[in-house]
Design a protein around this motif. Sequence first.
Motif, PDB file in Angstrom:
ATOM      1  N   ARG A  70       0.804  -1.178  -0.027  1.00 12.42           N
ATOM      2  CA  ARG A  70      -0.062  -0.051  -0.108  1.00 12.42           C
ATOM      3  C   ARG A  70       0.947   1.217   0.055  1.00 12.42           C
ATOM      4  NH1 ARG A  70       0.859  -1.628   4.853  1.00 12.42           N
ATOM      5  NH2 ARG A  70       1.253   0.036   6.486  1.00 12.42           N
ATOM      6  N   LEU A  71       1.966   1.281   0.690  1.00 12.40           N
ATOM      7  CA  LEU A  71       2.799   2.514   0.510  1.00 12.40           C
ATOM      8  C   LEU A  71       3.297   2.905  -0.801  1.00 12.40           C
ATOM      9  CD1 LEU A  71       5.030   1.875   3.915  1.00 12.40           C
ATOM     10  CD2 LEU A  71       3.004   3.225   3.656  1.00 12.40           C
ATOM     11  N   PHE A  72       3.793   2.078  -1.578  1.00 13.52           N
ATOM     12  CA  PHE A  72       4.101   2.238  -2.910  1.00 13.52           C
ATOM     13  C   PHE A  72       3.105   2.857  -3.774  1.00 13.52           C
ATOM     14  CE2 PHE A  72       5.052   0.552  -7.239  1.00 13.52           C
ATOM     15  CZ  PHE A  72       6.266   1.319  -7.661  1.00 13.52           C
ATOM     16  N   TYR A  73       1.922   1.982  -3.632  1.00 15.07           N
ATOM     17  CA  TYR A  73       0.661   2.129  -4.559  1.00 15.07           C
ATOM     18  C   TYR A  73       0.119   3.586  -4.373  1.00 15.07           C
ATOM     19  CZ  TYR A  73       0.631  -2.859  -5.490  1.00 15.07           C
ATOM     20  OH  TYR A  73       1.050  -3.983  -6.116  1.00 15.07           O
ATOM     21  N   SER A  74       0.226   4.042  -2.843  1.00 11.69           N
ATOM     22  CA  SER A  74      -0.499   5.362  -2.455  1.00 11.69           C
ATOM     23  C   SER A  74       0.413   6.486  -2.766  1.00 11.69           C
ATOM     24  CB  SER A  74      -0.656   5.194  -1.096  1.00 11.69           C
ATOM     25  OG  SER A  74       0.573   5.204  -0.218  1.00 11.69           O
ATOM     26  N   ILE A  75       1.707   6.215  -3.000  1.00 12.82           N
ATOM     27  CA  ILE A  75       2.772   7.408  -3.260  1.00 12.82           C
ATOM     28  C   ILE A  75       2.445   7.421  -4.892  1.00 12.82           C
ATOM     29  CG2 ILE A  75       5.230   7.857  -3.702  1.00 12.82           C
ATOM     30  CD1 ILE A  75       5.767   6.563  -1.085  1.00 12.82           C
ATOM     31  N   LEU A  76       2.541   6.450  -5.532  1.00 11.74           N
ATOM     32  CA  LEU A  76       2.252   6.457  -7.030  1.00 11.74           C
ATOM     33  C   LEU A  76       0.911   6.988  -7.314  1.00 11.74           C
ATOM     34  CD1 LEU A  76       3.516   3.350  -8.642  1.00 11.74           C
ATOM     35  CD2 LEU A  76       4.641   5.665  -8.703  1.00 11.74           C
ATOM     36  N   GLY A  77      -0.082   6.733  -6.445  1.00 12.57           N
ATOM     37  CA  GLY A  77      -1.519   7.192  -6.891  1.00 12.57           C
ATOM     38  C   GLY A  77      -1.735   8.814  -6.513  1.00 12.57           C
ATOM     39  N   VAL A  78      -0.926   9.482  -5.466  1.00 10.08           N
ATOM     40  CA  VAL A  78      -1.077  10.805  -5.017  1.00 10.08           C
ATOM     41  C   VAL A  78      -0.063  11.218  -6.197  1.00 10.08           C
ATOM     42  CG1 VAL A  78       1.095  11.044  -3.670  1.00 10.08           C
ATOM     43  CG2 VAL A  78      -0.825  12.404  -3.205  1.00 10.08           C
ATOM     44  N   LEU A  79       0.874  10.909  -6.700  1.00  8.72           N
ATOM     45  CA  LEU A  79       1.620  11.717  -7.827  1.00  8.72           C
ATOM     46  C   LEU A  79       0.595  11.557  -9.216  1.00  8.72           C
ATOM     47  CD1 LEU A  79       5.261   9.994  -7.470  1.00  8.72           C
ATOM     48  CD2 LEU A  79       4.360  12.448  -6.865  1.00  8.72           C
ATOM     49  N   ALA A  80       0.045  10.458  -9.451  1.00  8.64           N
ATOM     50  CA  ALA A  80      -0.921  10.197 -10.380  1.00  8.64           C
ATOM     51  C   ALA A  80      -2.043  11.174 -10.372  1.00  8.64           C
ATOM     52  CB  ALA A  80      -1.500   8.923 -10.951  1.00  8.64           C
ATOM     53  N   SER A  81      -2.539  11.498  -9.242  1.00  6.84           N
ATOM     54  CA  SER A  81      -3.627  12.392  -8.989  1.00  6.84           C
ATOM     55  C   SER A  81      -3.312  13.996  -8.878  1.00  6.84           C
ATOM     56  CB  SER A  81      -4.348  12.085  -7.466  1.00  6.84           C
ATOM     57  OG  SER A  81      -4.591  11.053  -7.289  1.00  6.84           O
ATOM     58  N   LEU A  82      -2.071  14.149  -8.621  1.00 10.25           N
ATOM     59  CA  LEU A  82      -1.516  15.451  -8.802  1.00 10.25           C
ATOM     60  C   LEU A  82      -1.163  15.899 -10.311  1.00 10.25           C
ATOM     61  CD1 LEU A  82       0.645  15.902  -5.728  1.00 10.25           C
ATOM     62  CD2 LEU A  82      -1.741  17.207  -6.220  1.00 10.25           C
ATOM     63  N   GLY A  83      -0.764  14.688 -10.910  1.00 12.84           N
ATOM     64  CA  GLY A  83      -0.655  14.892 -12.344  1.00 12.84           C
ATOM     65  C   GLY A  83      -1.733  15.047 -13.284  1.00 12.84           C
ATOM     66  N   THR A  84      -2.891  14.690 -12.949  1.00  9.54           N
ATOM     67  CA  THR A  84      -4.226  14.946 -13.642  1.00  9.54           C
ATOM     68  C   THR A  84      -4.491  16.421 -13.484  1.00  9.54           C
ATOM     69  OG1 THR A  84      -5.648  14.468 -11.742  1.00  9.54           O
ATOM     70  CG2 THR A  84      -5.221  12.687 -13.300  1.00  9.54           C
ATOM     71  N   TRP A  85      -3.990  17.334 -12.745  1.00  7.55           N
ATOM     72  CA  TRP A  85      -4.305  18.791 -12.674  1.00  7.55           C
ATOM     73  C   TRP A  85      -4.006  19.369 -14.162  1.00  7.55           C
ATOM     74  CZ3 TRP A  85      -6.161  22.371  -9.719  1.00  7.55           C
ATOM     75  CH2 TRP A  85      -5.726  23.654  -9.904  1.00  7.55           C
ATOM     76  N   VAL A  86      -2.935  18.922 -14.518  1.00 13.66           N
ATOM     77  CA  VAL A  86      -2.345  19.331 -15.863  1.00 13.66           C
ATOM     78  C   VAL A  86      -2.987  18.562 -17.076  1.00 13.66           C
ATOM     79  CG1 VAL A  86      -0.230  19.892 -17.263  1.00 13.66           C
ATOM     80  CG2 VAL A  86      -0.004  20.080 -14.883  1.00 13.66           C
ATOM     81  N   THR A  87      -3.183  17.219 -17.110  1.00 14.41           N
ATOM     82  CA  THR A  87      -3.407  16.561 -18.349  1.00 14.41           C
ATOM     83  C   THR A  87      -5.018  16.288 -18.201  1.00 14.41           C
ATOM     84  OG1 THR A  87      -3.163  14.364 -16.812  1.00 14.41           O
ATOM     85  CG2 THR A  87      -1.206  15.343 -17.755  1.00 14.41           C
ATOM     86  N   SER A  88      -5.688  16.390 -17.411  1.00 12.72           N
ATOM     87  CA  SER A  88      -7.115  15.837 -17.331  1.00 12.72           C
ATOM     88  C   SER A  88      -8.003  16.966 -16.900  1.00 12.72           C
ATOM     89  CB  SER A  88      -7.394  14.652 -16.478  1.00 12.72           C
ATOM     90  OG  SER A  88      -6.463  13.599 -16.942  1.00 12.72           O
ATOM     91  N   ASN A  89      -8.456  18.141 -17.577  1.00  7.15           N
ATOM     92  CA  ASN A  89      -9.475  18.965 -17.157  1.00  7.15           C
ATOM     93  C   ASN A  89      -9.340  19.331 -15.781  1.00  7.15           C
ATOM     94  OD1 ASN A  89     -10.466  18.841 -19.759  1.00  7.15           O
ATOM     95  ND2 ASN A  89     -11.600  17.260 -19.119  1.00  7.15           N
TER      96      ASN A  89
END
Length: 139
Positions: A70-89
Amino acid sequence: MPRRSFRAWRARRPFWGGLLLALGGGEILLTEKASLKVVMHIGMQGLAGYLLPVLMALLGLLVLFNPTQRLFYSILGVLASLGTWVTSNLGGFFIGLLLGVVGSCLAFGWLPDQEPRVSRRERRRRARVLAEEAGTSAV
């Protein structure tokens, strides 16, 4: 009976964190289908606009079904979530972004069942009670 087994399954994993992360990815994917008047980014960023929400949904499911990582997945999850700020409306108009970040934080902070921590004051009180019981039983 199935409800009891589902509760037991849910208690052994960061259920709400994984669910919110997956829902955030799903919400962002739904906003990608908005009309062209509403969509902020199209063109070269189109692939990343679909890739990051799919990754968020996948990471949410991985948190649910493989909680040991869960630690690895959650870090990737928060990075992907923040990346959607730029890429996904703007992260699915902020809703998907917030769901993803909150879900990732919940998954990161979740701990498996552990013994409750006892304060020093409580340990001293218990030791004093045990010593008094041992002293009265010896008489």
